[in-house]
Each structure stands twice: as structure tokens, then as C-alpha cells.
Write a protein that holds these residues in place. Structure first.
Motif: not given
Length: 94
Positions: A29-30, A33-34, A37, A56-57, A60-61, A64
Motif C-alpha cells: 500500500n505504501l 501511494y509513493c 500520488i 487523494p493524498a 489515502w495517506g 496508509v
């Protein structure tokens, strides 16, 4: 006696396996995300002046962060002692 040892071993193995799966899921997931985003931020920067990529950042952050807390066994609301106490309570009811 052997049966009790086997059940205990299987329980510990399953618990360890579940923990490893949770940590693996967190890192997946991380990583996603990285990757995603910054792509969204790039698209946002090149298409409009409204900073929509922040939504979304942040959303979703938060997900996470919560996933990481769960995966590594940290729960500020219901700590480990609370969990163990509840397990014992429910086991006594059975």
C-alpha cells in the motif's frame, strides 16, 4: 499432550503468518501511494491551478497510516492489554 502442543503451534504459526501478511500489505500500500500520488500531483500541476491532488493524498495517506498502525500492532484506542483482557473475557463466557 501432543495434540495440545500441535494446536498451540498451529495457532502461533497462523498468528505469525497473519502478522507477516499485514506488514506485507502495508508495504504494498505504501509503495503504491509513493508511486501514484506524485503522478497525480504532476497531472494536477500541468492541468489546473486548483490543488485537487491534495484530497487523494490526504485520504489515502490517512489510510496508509492506519494500515501501518494495524500492521505493526499499535492501537492508541484499544491497546494490547485491552485486547488480551477482552479475549480472556470472551473465552470465559464460552
Amino acid at each position: 499432550m501432543e495434540s495440545n502442543f500441535t494446536n498451540d503451534h498451529n495457532y502461533k504459526y497462523q498468528k505469525a503468518k497473519d502478522k507477516v501478511e499485514a506488514i506485507k500489505g502495508f508495504y504494498g500500500n505504501l509503495l503504491a501511494y509513493c508511486i501514484v500520488i506524485p503522478i497525480l500531483a504532476y497531472i494536477n500541476y500541468n492541468t489546473t491551478s486548483f490543488p485537487w491532488a491534495i484530497f487523494p493524498a490526504l485520504g489515502w495517506g490517512f489510510g496508509v497510516i492506519m494500515n501501518g498502525l494495524y500492521a505493526f500492532g499499535y492501537n492508541p484506542l484499544f491497546g494490547k492489554k485491552w485486547e488480551e483482557r477482552k479475549i480472556k473475557e470472551y473465552m470465559q463466557e464460552s
